[in-house]
Design an enzyme around this catalytic site. Structure first.
Site, PDB file in Angstrom:
ATOM      1  N   ARG A  52       9.202 -20.108  39.939  1.00 58.14           N
ATOM      2  CA  ARG A  52       9.856 -21.240  40.365  1.00 58.14           C
ATOM      3  C   ARG A  52      10.254 -21.382  41.773  1.00 58.14           C
ATOM      4  O   ARG A  52       9.957 -20.382  42.725  1.00 58.14           O
ATOM      5  CB  ARG A  52      10.985 -21.325  39.255  1.00 58.14           C
ATOM      6  CG  ARG A  52      11.818 -20.279  38.768  1.00 58.14           C
ATOM      7  CD  ARG A  52      12.443 -19.670  40.000  1.00 58.14           C
ATOM      8  NE  ARG A  52      13.411 -20.526  40.693  1.00 58.14           N
ATOM      9  CZ  ARG A  52      13.627 -20.488  42.103  1.00 58.14           C
ATOM     10  NH1 ARG A  52      13.444 -19.348  42.807  1.00 58.14           N
ATOM     11  NH2 ARG A  52      14.347 -21.220  42.723  1.00 58.14           N
ATOM     12  N   GLY A  53      10.698 -22.553  42.097  1.00 58.86           N
ATOM     13  CA  GLY A  53      10.873 -22.922  43.605  1.00 58.86           C
ATOM     14  C   GLY A  53       9.577 -23.659  44.077  1.00 58.86           C
ATOM     15  O   GLY A  53       8.773 -23.401  43.640  1.00 58.86           O
ATOM     16  N   ALA A  54       9.675 -24.802  44.674  1.00 61.12           N
ATOM     17  CA  ALA A  54       8.753 -25.723  45.025  1.00 61.12           C
ATOM     18  C   ALA A  54       7.570 -25.143  45.820  1.00 61.12           C
ATOM     19  O   ALA A  54       6.437 -25.228  45.193  1.00 61.12           O
ATOM     20  CB  ALA A  54       9.337 -26.677  45.871  1.00 61.12           C
ATOM     21  N   ASP A 247      12.790 -30.006  46.666  1.00 60.96           N
ATOM     22  CA  ASP A 247      11.636 -29.951  45.816  1.00 60.96           C
ATOM     23  C   ASP A 247      10.609 -31.315  46.150  1.00 60.96           C
ATOM     24  O   ASP A 247       9.552 -31.052  45.718  1.00 60.96           O
ATOM     25  CB  ASP A 247      12.101 -30.006  43.936  1.00 60.96           C
ATOM     26  CG  ASP A 247      12.666 -28.776  43.761  1.00 60.96           C
ATOM     27  OD1 ASP A 247      13.773 -28.710  43.920  1.00 60.96           O
ATOM     28  OD2 ASP A 247      11.742 -28.049  43.270  1.00 60.96           O
ATOM     29  N   ASN A 257      16.627 -31.929  44.856  1.00 55.63           N
ATOM     30  CA  ASN A 257      16.769 -30.523  44.774  1.00 55.63           C
ATOM     31  C   ASN A 257      17.612 -30.316  43.486  1.00 55.63           C
ATOM     32  O   ASN A 257      17.989 -30.963  42.641  1.00 55.63           O
ATOM     33  CB  ASN A 257      17.526 -29.938  45.925  1.00 55.63           C
ATOM     34  CG  ASN A 257      17.344 -28.448  45.964  1.00 55.63           C
ATOM     35  OD1 ASN A 257      16.389 -27.925  45.856  1.00 55.63           O
ATOM     36  ND2 ASN A 257      18.847 -27.848  46.187  1.00 55.63           N
ATOM     37  N   LYS A 258      17.640 -28.837  43.270  1.00 52.75           N
ATOM     38  CA  LYS A 258      18.294 -28.567  41.756  1.00 52.75           C
ATOM     39  C   LYS A 258      19.631 -29.337  41.385  1.00 52.75           C
ATOM     40  O   LYS A 258      20.561 -29.764  42.527  1.00 52.75           O
ATOM     41  CB  LYS A 258      18.610 -27.070  42.041  1.00 52.75           C
ATOM     42  CG  LYS A 258      19.225 -26.444  40.798  1.00 52.75           C
ATOM     43  CD  LYS A 258      18.625 -26.638  39.485  1.00 52.75           C
ATOM     44  CE  LYS A 258      17.028 -26.160  39.597  1.00 52.75           C
ATOM     45  NZ  LYS A 258      16.360 -26.905  38.320  1.00 52.75           N
TER      46      LYS A 258
END
Ligand code: MRU
Length: 356
Positions: A52-54, A247, A257-258
């Protein structure tokens, strides 16, 4: 002595090889890899946040194309069949998660490369080899971009500073140094002593499980807080900046973002503290005028009601679980990219830096 950077993603072998990735759902207690020998395992890994993570999602998808085409016998396949298979794989991987634009950027780049190669005289086996090289290039370029983001952004951090971060924008979310965390690692490399307040990041705890783990491995002063403590930390003057990743960033600088990032940006504004985003240029989606157009992933209820081992909501309760939010450009003091710093954040400045 800090630990060596973690290898979030690794390609093992040649065109018939496989993608090995750290299963991030097991951290911080187990550092274990999962090997992806087929595109379905890559899709599942992205969907379930094993990777995970863009930027990491984009790199995984690029390698996903390379494992996906292995269902074909390269010595006995026409270029038309390869083209069709690549289209199928890209459409399939694109359904794994909707918000991080790096996924679609990487799939687009692999698709474009394949289309160009298929126009040439080279064999299908050679196309497969060159697609693997393209995926490796995406991976290596990300590594370089992360280091450049750190070099540009570390000037924003002074010795002795406290900084809040949210979610995980570190090596686990990229190829190596991360985006937001790259600022901290670079500041440390420059001899600055910074203290990072890490939001735990409900509901999936990427801050607690991943960011705190990464920072401790690099011997950075790390203080884990629950998300709802950030306001108090700022009020007490413990942090002088907030830095997160992103993201997807629209042309005007609005940044997804998150979930929880938007609230943090509002808190920073209230306390007169700069809120920074750190992200590579491939996190920008210039086809979108503003953040209103960014698709926000909504995930399942059990992440809220049955998070980590026990039920924490009553049976049958209604939930709403958006995984991301959008911070408007006006709340962002600067966006740090590998090409330089965008500030003030507006469309003209985004274009100026991105096209430099
Ligand atoms: O749901 P996740 O864990 O994939 O969300 C990740 C984030 O929001 C990160 O901050 C973002 O992708 C930047 S990673 C360099």
């Amino acid at each position: 002595m800090a630990n060596a950077p973690e290898q979030t993603l690794q390609w093992m072998g040649g065109p018939q090889g496989y993608l090995s990735l750290i299963d991030q759902t097991l951290l911080p207690t187990q550092l274990q890899n999962i090997d992806c020998h087929d595109v379905e395992t890559v899709w599942e890994g992205i969907k379930l946040l094993r990777v995970r993570g863009a930027p990491a999602i984009g790199i995984a998808a690029a390698y996903g194309v390379c494992v996906g085409i292995q269902t074909l016998d390269f010595t006995n396949t026409s270029k038309g069949q390869l083209r069709q298979r690549i289209e199928e794989i890209c459409s399939y991987l694109a359904t794994s998660r909707p918000t991080a634009v790096n996924l679609f950027w990487a799939l687009g780049r692999m698709g474009d490369k394949a289309a160009a190669l298929l126009e040439t005289e080279i064999t299908v086996a050679q196309v497969a080899e060159m697609l693997l090289q393209e995926a490796k290039d995406i991976h290596n370029e990300d590594r370089a971009m992360c280091h450049a983001i750190g070099r540009h952004g570390a000037v924003l951090l002074a010795d002795g500073m406290g900084v809040i971060t949210h979610c995980n924008a570190g090596g686990l979310a990229t190829s190596e140094y991360g985006t937001a965390l790259s600022l901290f690692f670079t500041a440390q490399d420059q001899g600055k002593d910074v203290t990072i307040y890490v939001d735990e990041t409900r509901p999936l705890l990427q801050g607690a499980r991943l960011t705190a783990w990464e920072l401790l491995r690099r011997n950075i002063n790390t203080v884990l807080i629950c998300d709802n403590m950030a306001a108090q930390v700022l009020r007490e003057g413990k942090a002088q900046a907030v830095v997160t990743g992103a993201d997807r960033i629209a042309a005007n600088g609005d940044a997804a973002n998150k979930i929880g990032t938007y609230g943090l940006a509002i808190l920073a504004k209230h306390h007169g503290i700069p809120f920074y985003i750190a992200a590579p240029s491939n996190t920008f989606d210039l086809s979108l005028d503003s953040g209103d157009e960014i698709p926000i992933e909504v995930r399942s209820a059990d992440e809220i009601t049955n998070g980590f081992g026990r039920q924490t909501g009553p049976d049958g309760v209604e939930t709403y679980n958006p995984a991301f939010d959008v911070t408007p450009a006006e709340l962002i003091a600067a966006i740090v990219t590998e090409k330089g710093i965008i500030s003030p954040v507006n469309k003209d400045n985004c274009l100026k830096v991105l096209q430099s």
